[in-house]
Design a protein around this motif. Structure first.
Motif: not given
Length: 193
Positions: A1-16
């Protein structure tokens, strides 16, 4: 869980549009405010923990199948997780897309290693999220069990004093954040015009 970049998921998949999830209960759910330690993006600490467990650099960890539904977003989120595990931990994984009904059936019967899943609040109260991790709950697909957590959540559901109720829930959420039975990704949202 600590390795997952949640901000990248937010930005790249959901445009923030979906905010990174760093607590089990999403912000603003029924007036509840999480007070527990927040999940951080800390790949260095994840590598330390993996090494302490005897799997430095991912050596000895079999390839992990990550089951996802065949919708538009889930495979993309899984690929970001897969990328993080490989880059940060040296762990290989495969993304296994399956029809939504099959994915749900496999999760409920325990026929998976790791699965991408989500939960929408049925009603505006944190209990709708907390109950999913109760021992024996049909939505607790990972079969995580912690008697102290169960006792706190069940007591919170019987408590009429809202301040005490939320305090019990905050203590229970601390257990979830410490044991990490789920790797949080993003909080859901709905956009209206």
């Amino acid at each position: 869980a600590m390795t997952i970049d949640r901000q990248a998921i937010s930005d790249r998949i959901f445009a923030g549009a979906r905010l990174p999830a760093d607590t089990f209960i999403p912000p603003g759910c029924g007036g509840y405010t999480p007070t527990s330690k927040r999940l951080s993006h800390d790949p260095a600490r994840a590598r330390e923990l993996l090494a302490e467990a005897g799997f430095a650099g991912g050596k000895g960890v079999p390839s992990l199948p990550l089951m996802v539904g065949n919708d538009e977003k889930s495979p993309k989120m899984a690929e970001i997780v897969q990328e993080a595990w490989k880059k940060e931990l040296g762990i290989q994984s495969t993304v296994e897309m399956t029809e939504q009904k099959v994915a749900m059936s496999n999760q409920q019967s325990g026929e998976f290693v790791i699965a991408l899943n989500g939960w929408l609040a049925d009603y505006p109260d944190p209990f709708t999220f907390f109950e999913t991790l109760l021992t024996g709950n049909g939505n607790n697909c990972g079969r995580w069990s912690n008697p102290k957590y169960d006792a706190l959540i069940l007591e919170s559901n019987r408590t009429l004093d809202p301040t005490r109720r939320f305090a019990l829930m905050q203590e229970a959420e601390s257990i979830v954040m410490e044991e990490t039975p789920v790797a949080l990704l993003v909080n859901g949202t709905r956009t209206y015009l």
